[in-house]
Design an enzyme around this catalytic site. Structure first.
Site, mmCIF file in Angstrom:
data_model
loop_
_atom_site.group_PDB
_atom_site.id
_atom_site.type_symbol
_atom_site.label_atom_id
_atom_site.label_comp_id
_atom_site.label_asym_id
_atom_site.label_seq_id
_atom_site.Cartn_x
_atom_site.Cartn_y
_atom_site.Cartn_z
ATOM 1 N N ASN A 414 89.968 65.594 4.385
ATOM 2 C CA ASN A 414 91.522 66.136 3.825
ATOM 3 C C ASN A 414 90.929 66.270 2.425
ATOM 4 O O ASN A 414 90.202 67.724 1.848
ATOM 5 C CB ASN A 414 92.626 65.043 4.218
ATOM 6 C CG ASN A 414 93.457 65.735 3.130
ATOM 7 O OD1 ASN A 414 93.399 66.551 2.559
ATOM 8 N ND2 ASN A 414 94.328 65.401 3.674
ATOM 9 N N ASP A 415 90.884 65.380 1.645
ATOM 10 C CA ASP A 415 90.642 65.575 -0.131
ATOM 11 C C ASP A 415 88.862 66.698 0.036
ATOM 12 O O ASP A 415 88.702 66.982 -0.851
ATOM 13 C CB ASP A 415 90.321 64.687 -1.198
ATOM 14 C CG ASP A 415 91.574 64.236 -0.689
ATOM 15 O OD1 ASP A 415 92.394 64.729 -0.997
ATOM 16 O OD2 ASP A 415 91.674 62.223 -0.372
ATOM 17 N N VAL A 416 87.897 65.987 0.531
ATOM 18 C CA VAL A 416 86.892 66.753 -0.349
ATOM 19 C C VAL A 416 86.421 67.866 0.806
ATOM 20 O O VAL A 416 85.330 68.629 0.271
ATOM 21 C CB VAL A 416 85.382 65.144 1.300
ATOM 22 C CG1 VAL A 416 85.336 63.888 0.781
ATOM 23 C CG2 VAL A 416 85.553 65.780 2.763
#
Length: 490
Positions: A414-416
């Site tokens: 997700n965040d990466v």
């Protein structure tokens, strides 16, 4: 006398060999191909150091020490085999905390032992301590305790205590027992005052004013600071925090090794401290954040970037259509994340990749430096499933290939992969290097729902025109992709 000198030479030689095994083992851990052997080498080094320590002529309570070692080995063997890979980050945090706690316990034993002797013999004398006491050797003859040794003992106890209590909080956060962040007004001021109290008492102790009350107060403030420093840190920063506390533990062990005049502890502690410091710096760089910002920033708090509405909508796709897109692609890049670990989908994902490769599709796996919840987490999961090392690419190597990638399959990450890290200066992750998944021609994201990632930040990738969402559990979705791909060849 000759036998005693020979024995001491043998012990010193064992420590030297153990140090070489530590360093060579750490070197081999730098590559996935040799990491397993590196762990074995370092393990033999530790075994050799323990056996050599037990041979010290003035060693006391060997039976208790051996019993403690056997209990610890049994507990570690049992827990290591039972803990799932998804829980490995919190296990590492817990074991790292135990190392810091052990260093703090050595410091406590030294300080309390000397404080007792000091109070009996010469309350205002320093540095001579009658009946100098050591947790390794027991009571010995009159030995002067140098100011350097006392200062390093206090410093090691402080660092070890912070690592111990802080690692326990990191474990609780990763285990889901605590909220991701716990903040209150004036928190940094309170933290600074607690640290100042611990340091102030530590300096007073290091100048020779050893009393039981002061030693106890010192450890209370040191442990409290570790708790307070870690509580406000967001879950997304836990990999960096664990690495930092690993460095702390190594330094604490090295300092206490100097106090005990144990060469193996000094070398092992410095190696761990140096490696942990380097890893912490690399991870902070991978997130484009300073270590100070990790420890004292507000990453993970609700922000305008996290709460804002992103234009567009998430567009679902069926497993059959997703399978067809990848079956007839020339290049496919698979991006795994913690969600894949939770779903234990790595074996199904590799099975799907093998089917694609059999059809002539060029498949690679892309790994972000902080993917998952600890460094190397995704690499271990993929290796466990049997993915060849030459198919696994780091972020720097794979990013230039995304523009010529037909389909990028994101499963659990997700965040990466959030493009807001490049496009939105108001985002908490702005400036963090990411996998440029959005540059692929088509993106398929496997996700259980429409929620945000571990950092609590909305992901603009999910709303992009070239992105399709395959909702469902990671293992179930991978299984569907495998079934659909097999049906194309039936």
């Amino acid at each position: 006398m000759a036998w005693a000198q020979t024995l001491q030479t043998l012990i010193d030689a064992c420590y030297f060999i153990a140090a070489l095994l530590f360093i060579l083992g750490l070197k081999r851990m730098s590559s996935p191909r040799t990491a397993r052997g590196g762990i074995v080498w370092a393990g033999f080094g530790m075994l050799l150091a323990v056996v050599a320590t037990l041979l010290l002529p003035d060693m006391q309570h060997r039976g208790l020490i051996i019993a403690a070692v056997l209990i610890g080995v049994a507990a570690a063997w049992w827990s290591g085999r039972r803990v799932a890979m998804t829980a490995m980050p919190q296990m590492v945090a817990l074991y790292n905390g135990m190392g810091g706690g052990a260093a703090a316990a050595i410091g406590a034993s030294e300080l309390i032992g000397h404080a007792q002797d000091f109070a009996i013999a010469a309350p205002n004398t320093f540095p001579l301590m009658p009946e100098s006491w050591s947790p390794l050797h027991g009571a010995t003859s009159v030995v002067p305790l140098s100011p350097v040794a006392l200062a390093l003992g206090v410093l090691g106890a402080l660092i070890g205590s912070v690592s111990f209590s802080g690692s326990l909080i990191a474990f609780a956060k990763l285990q889901g027992w605590l909220d991701r962040r716990l903040v209150f007004p004036g928190q940094q001021v309170v933290n600074l005052l607690v640290l100042a109290a611990a340091v102030g008492i530590g300096v007073w102790l290091a100048t020779g004013h050893l009393t039981i009350a002061l030693v106890c107060a010192f450890f209370v403030f040191a442990l409290l600071f570790g708790l307070l420093m870690t509580l406000p840190i967001g879950g997304a920063d836990m990999p960096v925090v664990i690495s930092l506390y690993n460095a702390f533990t190594g330094l604490a062990v090295a300092f206490e090794g100097y106090v005990l005049q144990n060469e193996a502890m000094i070398i092992a502690g410095m190696v761990v401290g140096a490696a942990g410091t380097l890893l912490t710096q690399l991870m902070a760089k991978a997130m484009n954040r300073s270590i100070g910002n990790v420890l004292f920033g507000n990453f993970g708090a609700t922000s305008n970037a996290a709460a804002q509405t992103i234009d567009g909508s998430q567009k679902p796709v069926e497993a059959a259509d997703a399978a067809v897109m990848m079956a007839y692609a020339e290049r496919v890049v698979i991006v795994p994340g913690y969600g894949m670990a939770v779903a234990q989908a790595q074996h199904k994902v590799w099975e799907f990749a093998q089917l694609l490769i059999a059809r002539g599709v060029k498949v690679k796996f892309a790994i972000h430096p902080v993917a998952g919840r600890m460094p190397g987490h995704m690499n271990v999961l993929l290796a466990e499933a049997g993915v060849p090392y030459d198919l696994i690419a780091d972020m720097e190597d794979i990013n230039p290939e995304f523009p010529v990638t037909d389909v990028a399959l994101v499963i659990g990450a997700n965040d990466v992969v959030n493009p807001m890290a490049k496009t939105d200066p108001a985002s908490p992750i702005y400036g963090m290097p990411i996998l440029d998944v959005a540059d692929a021609k088509q993106v398929i994201v496997v996700k259980r729902g429409k929620g945000t990632g571990f950092a609590g930040i909305e992901n603009a990738l999910f709303y992009a025109d070239n992105t399709r969402m395959l909702y469902g559990d990671g293992q179930a979705a991978a299984g569907q992709l495998v079934s659909e791909l097999k049906s194309l060849d039936a």
